[in-house]
Design a protein around this motif. Structure first.
Motif, PDB file in Angstrom:
ATOM      1  N   LEU A  42     -61.467   7.782  -1.630  1.00 35.45           N
ATOM      2  CA  LEU A  42     -62.203   6.929  -2.558  1.00 35.45           C
ATOM      3  C   LEU A  42     -62.158   7.549  -3.947  1.00 35.45           C
ATOM      4  N   ILE A  43     -61.750   6.736  -4.934  1.00 35.33           N
ATOM      5  CA  ILE A  43     -61.521   7.217  -6.290  1.00 35.33           C
ATOM      6  C   ILE A  43     -62.299   6.377  -7.292  1.00 35.33           C
ATOM      7  N   ASP A  44     -62.371   6.874  -8.539  1.00 38.61           N
ATOM      8  CA  ASP A  44     -62.884   6.069  -9.645  1.00 38.61           C
ATOM      9  C   ASP A  44     -61.787   5.098 -10.052  1.00 38.61           C
ATOM     10  N   VAL A  45     -62.136   3.828 -10.208  1.00 36.32           N
ATOM     11  CA  VAL A  45     -61.158   2.827 -10.653  1.00 36.32           C
ATOM     12  C   VAL A  45     -60.964   3.008 -12.157  1.00 36.32           C
ATOM     13  N   LYS A  46     -59.727   3.218 -12.563  1.00 30.81           N
ATOM     14  CA  LYS A  46     -59.388   3.410 -13.980  1.00 30.81           C
ATOM     15  C   LYS A  46     -58.202   2.514 -14.317  1.00 30.81           C
ATOM     16  N   GLU A  47     -58.077   2.196 -15.585  1.00 32.22           N
ATOM     17  CA  GLU A  47     -56.968   1.378 -16.071  1.00 32.22           C
ATOM     18  C   GLU A  47     -55.677   2.195 -16.060  1.00 32.22           C
ATOM     19  N   VAL A  48     -54.573   1.550 -15.671  1.00 36.76           N
ATOM     20  CA  VAL A  48     -53.252   2.182 -15.763  1.00 36.76           C
ATOM     21  C   VAL A  48     -52.712   1.906 -17.163  1.00 36.76           C
ATOM     22  N   GLU A  49     -52.305   2.971 -17.863  1.00 37.01           N
ATOM     23  CA  GLU A  49     -51.762   2.847 -19.219  1.00 37.01           C
ATOM     24  C   GLU A  49     -50.244   2.767 -19.141  1.00 37.01           C
ATOM     25  N   GLY A  50     -49.673   1.616 -19.490  1.00 35.25           N
ATOM     26  CA  GLY A  50     -48.220   1.460 -19.437  1.00 35.25           C
ATOM     27  C   GLY A  50     -47.759   1.174 -18.016  1.00 35.25           C
ATOM     28  N   ASP A  51     -46.467   1.214 -17.808  1.00 31.37           N
ATOM     29  CA  ASP A  51     -45.898   0.917 -16.496  1.00 31.37           C
ATOM     30  C   ASP A  51     -45.611   2.199 -15.719  1.00 31.37           C
ATOM     31  N   ILE A  52     -45.883   2.158 -14.427  1.00 33.22           N
ATOM     32  CA  ILE A  52     -45.527   3.265 -13.535  1.00 33.22           C
ATOM     33  C   ILE A  52     -44.065   3.062 -13.161  1.00 33.22           C
ATOM     34  N   GLU A  53     -43.255   4.100 -13.356  1.00 32.38           N
ATOM     35  CA  GLU A  53     -41.820   3.952 -13.172  1.00 32.38           C
ATOM     36  C   GLU A  53     -41.254   5.028 -12.243  1.00 32.38           C
ATOM     37  N   VAL A  54     -40.108   4.685 -11.663  1.00 37.89           N
ATOM     38  CA  VAL A  54     -39.361   5.657 -10.875  1.00 37.89           C
ATOM     39  C   VAL A  54     -39.093   6.872 -11.768  1.00 37.89           C
ATOM     40  N   ARG A  55     -39.211   8.057 -11.205  1.00 45.41           N
ATOM     41  CA  ARG A  55     -39.049   9.349 -11.868  1.00 45.41           C
ATOM     42  C   ARG A  55     -40.306   9.824 -12.581  1.00 45.41           C
ATOM     43  N   ASP A  56     -41.354   8.982 -12.670  1.00 48.02           N
ATOM     44  CA  ASP A  56     -42.642   9.503 -13.123  1.00 48.02           C
ATOM     45  C   ASP A  56     -43.126  10.486 -12.053  1.00 48.02           C
ATOM     46  N   THR A  57     -44.195  11.199 -12.361  1.00 52.63           N
ATOM     47  CA  THR A  57     -44.730  12.199 -11.435  1.00 52.63           C
ATOM     48  C   THR A  57     -46.156  11.838 -11.054  1.00 52.63           C
ATOM     49  N   LEU A  58     -46.460  11.964  -9.760  1.00 50.40           N
ATOM     50  CA  LEU A  58     -47.829  11.835  -9.278  1.00 50.40           C
ATOM     51  C   LEU A  58     -48.337  13.240  -8.986  1.00 50.40           C
ATOM     52  N   GLN A  59     -49.453  13.590  -9.594  1.00 53.88           N
ATOM     53  CA  GLN A  59     -50.103  14.862  -9.300  1.00 53.88           C
ATOM     54  C   GLN A  59     -51.271  14.575  -8.376  1.00 53.88           C
ATOM     55  N   LEU A  60     -51.318  15.294  -7.278  1.00 53.14           N
ATOM     56  CA  LEU A  60     -52.376  15.147  -6.281  1.00 53.14           C
ATOM     57  C   LEU A  60     -52.945  16.534  -6.063  1.00 53.14           C
ATOM     58  N   GLY A  61     -54.135  16.791  -6.622  1.00 48.63           N
ATOM     59  CA  GLY A  61     -54.662  18.152  -6.578  1.00 48.63           C
ATOM     60  C   GLY A  61     -53.742  19.073  -7.357  1.00 48.63           C
ATOM     61  N   ASN A  62     -53.256  20.141  -6.709  1.00 48.02           N
ATOM     62  CA  ASN A  62     -52.373  21.106  -7.370  1.00 48.02           C
ATOM     63  C   ASN A  62     -50.897  20.828  -7.140  1.00 48.02           C
ATOM     64  N   ASN A  63     -50.570  19.712  -6.498  1.00 49.46           N
ATOM     65  CA  ASN A  63     -49.177  19.435  -6.147  1.00 49.46           C
ATOM     66  C   ASN A  63     -48.648  18.240  -6.914  1.00 49.46           C
ATOM     67  N   GLU A  64     -47.334  18.256  -7.149  1.00 45.76           N
ATOM     68  CA  GLU A  64     -46.683  17.167  -7.872  1.00 45.76           C
ATOM     69  C   GLU A  64     -45.570  16.574  -7.024  1.00 45.76           C
ATOM     70  N   TYR A  65     -45.457  15.239  -7.100  1.00 44.70           N
ATOM     71  CA  TYR A  65     -44.463  14.500  -6.330  1.00 44.70           C
ATOM     72  C   TYR A  65     -43.769  13.513  -7.262  1.00 44.70           C
ATOM     73  N   LYS A  66     -42.452  13.466  -7.209  1.00 45.38           N
ATOM     74  CA  LYS A  66     -41.699  12.481  -7.999  1.00 45.38           C
ATOM     75  C   LYS A  66     -41.851  11.101  -7.362  1.00 45.38           C
ATOM     76  N   ILE A  67     -42.007  10.081  -8.203  1.00 46.23           N
ATOM     77  CA  ILE A  67     -42.098   8.699  -7.741  1.00 46.23           C
ATOM     78  C   ILE A  67     -40.678   8.183  -7.514  1.00 46.23           C
ATOM     79  N   THR A  68     -40.434   7.623  -6.317  1.00 46.88           N
ATOM     80  CA  THR A  68     -39.084   7.161  -5.970  1.00 46.88           C
ATOM     81  C   THR A  68     -38.955   5.640  -5.977  1.00 46.88           C
ATOM     82  N   ALA A  69     -40.070   4.905  -5.839  1.00 46.88           N
ATOM     83  CA  ALA A  69     -40.056   3.438  -5.898  1.00 46.88           C
ATOM     84  C   ALA A  69     -41.494   2.965  -6.149  1.00 46.88           C
ATOM     85  N   VAL A  70     -41.619   1.793  -6.788  1.00 50.50           N
ATOM     86  CA  VAL A  70     -42.932   1.265  -7.162  1.00 50.50           C
ATOM     87  C   VAL A  70     -43.032  -0.186  -6.716  1.00 50.50           C
ATOM     88  N   GLY A  71     -43.992  -0.489  -5.839  1.00 50.52           N
ATOM     89  CA  GLY A  71     -44.216  -1.868  -5.418  1.00 50.52           C
ATOM     90  C   GLY A  71     -44.712  -2.723  -6.578  1.00 50.52           C
TER      91      GLY A  71
END
Length: 120
Positions: A42-71
């Protein structure tokens, strides 16, 4: 580095680990239906600024993951409900509209208070 989304985990549902074998985490805002909340971060709902794109990075805690596809519905659902699925399978084709696909890495343990950020 441009931050497109920044929130934090407020509560971890008791059944979140049920989906780790399928390499999935489900995010939802505080308004998650009771029958789903146990399976969600469960998270705070926040606005997404701009478009989420392939090759962007998702940080989850102390770890980072490259985005490979976006629904198709990821930006709208994340901004309005805080509700998307994170799928850590490296898929480059978005099979489901509300799913954000990430590189195929082990999902590390997350804690309440951890940040979730998406940046380019």
């Amino acid at each position: 580095m441009k931050t497109k989304f920044d929130t934090q985990i407020n509560h971890i549902g008791s059944s979140v680990t049920d989906f780790l074998g399928e390499k999935m985490l489900i995010l939802f805002g505080a308004n998650a239906p009771a029958e789903l909340a146990d399976y969600c971060l469960l998270i705070d709902v926040k606005e997404v600024e701009g478009d989420i794109e392939v090759r962007d990075t998702l940080q989850l805690g102390n770890n980072e993951y490259k985005i490979t596809a976006v629904g198709d519905a990821v930006k709208k659902n994340l901004s309005s409900l805080g509700h998307i699925t994170l799928k850590f399978d490296g898929s480059d084709t978005p099979d489901l509209p509300g799913t954000l696909y990430l590189e195929d890495l082990d999902i590390t343990e997350v804690k309440s208070g951890d940040q979730i950020r998406i940046f380019s």
